[in-house]
Enzyme design. Sequence first.
Site, PDB file in Angstrom:
ATOM      1  N   CYS A   8      -9.437  12.474   9.221  1.00 41.06           N
ATOM      2  CA  CYS A   8      -9.779  11.901   7.909  1.00 41.06           C
ATOM      3  C   CYS A   8     -10.207  10.436   7.867  1.00 41.06           C
ATOM      4  O   CYS A   8     -11.310  10.117   7.452  1.00 41.06           O
ATOM      5  CB  CYS A   8      -8.576  12.011   6.972  1.00 41.06           C
ATOM      6  SG  CYS A   8      -7.855  13.631   6.848  1.00 41.06           S
ATOM      7  N   HIS A  19      -7.249   6.404   1.125  1.00 42.66           N
ATOM      8  CA  HIS A  19      -7.019   6.388   2.570  1.00 42.66           C
ATOM      9  C   HIS A  19      -7.713   5.228   3.295  1.00 42.66           C
ATOM     10  O   HIS A  19      -7.852   5.245   4.509  1.00 42.66           O
ATOM     11  CB  HIS A  19      -7.479   7.731   3.196  1.00 42.66           C
ATOM     12  CG  HIS A  19      -6.674   8.100   4.427  1.00 42.66           C
ATOM     13  ND1 HIS A  19      -7.064   9.084   5.292  1.00 42.66           N
ATOM     14  CD2 HIS A  19      -5.528   7.599   4.930  1.00 42.66           C
ATOM     15  CE1 HIS A  19      -6.185   9.185   6.272  1.00 42.66           C
ATOM     16  NE2 HIS A  19      -5.240   8.299   6.066  1.00 42.66           N
TER      17      HIS A  19
HETATM   18 CA    CA Z   1      -9.546  15.525   6.730  1.00 45.14          CA
END
Ligand code: CA
Length: 457
Positions: A73, A131
């Site tokens: 990610c 994130h």
């Molecule tokens: Ca991911």
Amino acid sequence: MKLLIFILCAVCSYFASANTKQEKPNLIVILTDDQGYADVGFNGSKDIRTPNIDRLAQSGARFTNGYVTYAVCGPSRAGLLTGRYQDRFGFGRNPVIDPSDETSGLPLDESMISEVLKPVGYTSGIVGKWHMGTHPQFRPNQRDFDYFYGFLSGGHRYFPEELTVPSIEQAVKNWSWYNTKLLENEQTVELDKYLTDKLSDKAIEFVEQEKDNPFFLYLAYNAPHTPLQATKEYLERNKHIKNKKRRTYAAMVTSVDDGVGRLLDKLEQLNIADNTIVFFLSDNGGAENKNASDNGPLKGQKSNYTEGGIRVPFAVSWPAKIPAGIDYDNPVSSLDIMATIADITRAPIAKDKALDGVNLVPFLTGEKQGVPHDILFWRNFDKQIFASREGNVKTISSPKTGEQLYNLSNDLSEQNNLLDARAKLYDQQQSKIEQWNKGMIAPVFKPLQHGKKKSKE
Ligand code: CA
């Protein structure tokens, strides 16, 4: 005379701004999390139905060889949001989730899409997973996102009753950030429905609100990332899938697909669909062992540098410029999203922060021939894995799985390692990787400690 000049200037600038306003397309990037290459109808899914994501792909181009820049990610998103290989600025691993850590985030001297678009008059919103750092200096509102609804960490639970941790500052136990309450800009808010549906609602609200201004919407769903959680309604619509894990995953994709459909309907209703560019992609390959996703014929999964980890479902639509129904087979990259946007909007890019992507639109309209990228590179710093793709030649070097060279034109599943037969070619590709690697730096923040208590040193 001075007054006349003033009036003339005012008139000119009025027309200039009105004109630019009309011409500037709206931009939407829809990102899913850990969705498998084969888990959209437009890539041939048989059991998971995605009529709305397919509608988006069919109204523009489907990229059969669409890549992200990393196999998990965080770094993948850093590449997408800056249009630069994330290792150029030390985002070579997932950031630590710790709001007191001033290093774990996207460095402030790099520019995200939102920051590049601000000077050319765009309003930006992010809905969903951030994130890109939890320290206050790294948060969306500090990065020229005018609107934020979602959560700061790398993953989240989906039902309101589970969001019991008041804030990220109080998420002191590892993974308890999956249970934090949501943020709307800097305010804590209560979730009142299934998370994925709520994210779609908020994306639609943002579009409604900004319909008269050029806007950039980054809709970053955390679905279908684990935990596997879906509502009865979505499970019921996937009852044809017998495997319970796969059915729940499919139900999560259904929720995303419904949201995409509602968003596309809203664009049409507001009469702005024609001049809105919409990208759809997943942030890395499906995590088949964790969320029961399916990467089809591609080898491996999330975290691997075989195709299953980095080749993703990827499509773009822009009815005003891109013809419908294109299957585009040359390799493209998530890096190209920023480059496309910056080129179209003529947003200035700092000379010392050159983009690694290209504007894809001329390739899709046929104005430009040839391939968008001579070669694409990947690096996992911690595992010292390197990969490249040039034409149909794919190489991987990994301390664990060794040196590999595949011809993807007849070996999509990377079964036949041609290293011995093509040793010279392999060496040539390694020299190109070495050259590229000179422009990369080591990660600027410490690694996320999986499975260990977070240290508060
Ligand atoms: Ca991911």
